[in-house]
Write an enzyme that holds these catalytic residues in place. Structure first.
Site, mmCIF file in Angstrom:
data_model
loop_
_atom_site.group_PDB
_atom_site.id
_atom_site.type_symbol
_atom_site.label_atom_id
_atom_site.label_comp_id
_atom_site.label_asym_id
_atom_site.label_seq_id
_atom_site.Cartn_x
_atom_site.Cartn_y
_atom_site.Cartn_z
ATOM 1 N N ASP A 26 0.682 -1.043 0.040
ATOM 2 C CA ASP A 26 0.006 0.006 0.019
ATOM 3 C C ASP A 26 0.841 1.413 0.035
ATOM 4 O OD1 ASP A 26 -2.169 -1.439 0.244
ATOM 5 O OD2 ASP A 26 -2.954 -0.630 2.136
ATOM 6 N N LYS A 83 -8.107 0.537 -5.352
ATOM 7 C CA LYS A 83 -9.436 0.031 -4.665
ATOM 8 C C LYS A 83 -10.763 0.793 -4.958
ATOM 9 C CE LYS A 83 -7.058 -1.373 -0.204
ATOM 10 N NZ LYS A 83 -6.874 -2.704 -0.238
ATOM 11 N N GLY A 155 -5.115 -2.839 8.906
ATOM 12 C CA GLY A 155 -4.837 -1.733 9.840
ATOM 13 C C GLY A 155 -4.732 -2.122 11.045
ATOM 14 N N ARG A 167 -6.157 -20.396 7.032
ATOM 15 C CA ARG A 167 -6.179 -21.780 7.484
ATOM 16 C C ARG A 167 -7.538 -22.214 7.279
ATOM 17 N NH1 ARG A 167 -2.744 -24.498 10.398
ATOM 18 N NH2 ARG A 167 -1.287 -23.408 11.433
ATOM 19 N N GLY A 216 -2.901 -7.203 8.447
ATOM 20 C CA GLY A 216 -2.340 -7.350 9.562
ATOM 21 C C GLY A 216 -0.928 -7.727 9.533
ATOM 22 N N GLY A 237 -0.132 -3.666 3.984
ATOM 23 C CA GLY A 237 -0.920 -2.451 4.027
ATOM 24 C C GLY A 237 0.018 -1.470 4.950
ATOM 25 N N SER A 238 -0.643 -1.238 6.070
ATOM 26 C CA SER A 238 -0.102 -0.042 6.927
ATOM 27 C C SER A 238 1.227 -0.651 7.507
ATOM 28 C CB SER A 238 -1.182 -0.106 8.025
ATOM 29 O OG SER A 238 -2.436 -0.012 7.656
#
Lengths: 296, 194
Positions: A26, A83, A155, A167, A216, A237-238
């Site tokens: 990102d 997005k 995030g 999983r 995450g 991402g973050s």
């Protein structure tokens, strides 16, 4: 003249195959996009706000400003994704006209339709969609998604939801492989998936499209964990640009995805990366703040 | 016969599947020592900037160049860029083949395409000269060949999409994404004779 065929399923799914073993990052500025490319990212996701900021600032999260997306496309030679909101096919039409390489119909943005996703077959540009289980993955593929990502809780910097959903999808595929033929129709009904795709997954032993993990992932170890669980690559991402040293962390995560099975290399690349993003513990987060549940 | 596939990033698994279907032993290459004992190497499709950076970071550049001096290497798409002398922009290249490439020569992803090619060289592995159905994804073009490099295939308008220079092979498209194994057989043959 030999006829050229464009926008076929083969070329849409094929680009995702070229991204395998890679990290999609990102970015919110052209400068960040350059840092990501120099660190070895296989693609960037052009955004106005990373998920951690969307979470912190609240409000309605929409498609990014086309001006920003075009500037990021100009800044790098690698593929650029962007997005749109779930079900917002006009945002998707706009992104396609900009020439982005992939559209993420994403639960990270505020959904525009609480019942229907975009009919992705209608577009020349390929789509990636999130999922939490096999049924959701196959519904998105049925709508035309050319790539899947298992959802995490974006995030947060907490990998637990990404692990849960990877999983879930991979485990369901393993169970499906052992299922006798006569159980497939009822199974398809139970998970709400198209029968033909259920049968195809059973025969292939995997999804018919590339499957990345997302949400995450904050450290090289997180990325390697997802790879060892069996995904084809990772979105971060973050986790990169909310950390203390983005360039260094980005390069380390790229190396960790290549050498995901080599603990000595993972130890080496994990040294001195500076502060990771602070993060939010998902288990203490109220249900109403979770976004992975968006998607129908 | 054992062929390695550079497994830093990209669609290396598809190449390995094709090789194993041909009964050829295949191995993933991530570090210099993985090149030992190989008869040939495939550099897969992927992102050439990513593959180049990882090859630098893990000390693969000189070992790959040494390998290419006496054994066969085939690059598909990103791999073809990586083998080239010149990609018209600064990025790490092996500079083994006398070809100049232009990255993303056809535009962006919406311009990716499939097309039938005529590849006379494939008659070496299949006497019937069937068209070769090629998949181009954000593909490069081979702008020009020089030295000993020869053209193997062009588009209808003459633009070059496959070239060979002795034991080195470059294709702008992705035989590993099809069920047609002629290019893989052609390369295995090259590796056996180099």
């Amino acid at each position: 003249m030999t006829e050229q065929q464009v926008a076929t399923e083969k070329v849409k799914r094929g680009l995702a195959q070229m991204l395998k073993g890679g990290v999609i990052m990102d970015v919110v500025t052209p400068e960040q996009a350059k840092i990501a490319e120099d660190a070895g990212a296989v693609a960037v996701m052009a955004l106005e706000r990373v998920p951690a900021d969307i979470r912190a600032q609240g409000g309605v999260a929409r498609m990014s400003d086309p001006e920003l997306i075009l500037k990021i496309m100009d800044a790098v030679s690698i593929p650029v994704m962007a997005k749109c909101r779930i079900g917002h096919f006009v945002e998707a039409q706009i992104l396609e006209s900009l020439g982005v390489d992939y559209i993420d119909e994403s639960e990270v943005l505020t959904p525009a339709d609480e019942k229907y996703h975009i009919n992705k077959h209608e577009f020349k540009v390929p789509f990636v969609c999130g999922c939490r289980n096999l049924g959701e993955a196959l519904r998105r593929i049925g709508e035309g998604a050319a790539m899947i990502r298992t959802k995490g809780e974006a995030g947060t910097g907490d990998v637990v939801e990404a692990v849960r959903h990877a999983r879930s999808v991979l485990g369901e595929i393993r169970r499906l492989q052992n299922m006798p033929e006569e159980e497939l129709m009822t199974y398809a009904k139970e998970i709400g998936a198209p029968y033909a795709l259920v049968k195809e997954v059973r025969d292939l032993g995997r999804l018919p499209v590339v499957n990345f993990a997302a949400g995450g992932i904050a450290t090289p170890a997180d990325a390697a964990l997802m790879m060892q669980l069996g995904v084809d690559g990772v979105f971060v991402g973050s986790g990169i640009f909310k950390s203390g040293n983005p360039a260094r962390r980005a390069a380390a995560i790229v190396k960790a995805v290549t050498h995901y099975n080599d603990p000595a290399i993972l130890a080496e690349v994990s040294r001195n990366l500076g502060e990771p993003m602070v993060g939010i513990n998902v288990s203490t987060m109220p249900e109403t703040e979770r976004i992975a549940g968006r998607g129908w | 016969m054992k062929i390695g596939v550079l497994a830093l990033q990209g669609d290396f698994a598809e190449h390995i599947t094709m090789l194993r279907k041909l009964g050829v032993s295949a191995a993933e290459v991530r570090l210099p020592e993985h090149l030992d004992g190989l008869d040939g190497l495939i550099i897969p499709g992927g992102e050439s900037t990513t593959i180049g950076k990882l090859a630098q970071d893990f000390g693969l550049f000189e070992p790959l160049r040494r390998f290419g001096r006496n054994r066969a290497i085939w690059g598909t798409c990103a791999g073809a860029i990586f083998l080239s002398k010149d990609a018209r922009r600064p990025q790490p290249l092996l500079e083994l083949m006398d070809i100049t490439v232009e990255r993303n020569a056809f535009g962006r992803q919406v311009d990716s395409f499939e097309v039938d090619l005529s590849v006379p060289a494939l008659q070496a592995v299949d006497p019937e000269n069937r068209p070769y159905h090629a998949v181009f994804i954000r593909a490069p073009l081979i702008e020009s060949v020089s030295g000993d490099a020869v053209v193997l295939a062009t588009l209808d308008d003459g633009r070059i999409v496959a070239a060979q220079q002795g034991r080195l092979l470059a294709t702008a498209f992705h035989p590993e994404l099809t069920d047609d194994d002629r290019f893989h057989r052609y390369f295995v043959h090259m590796a056996a004779n180099s």
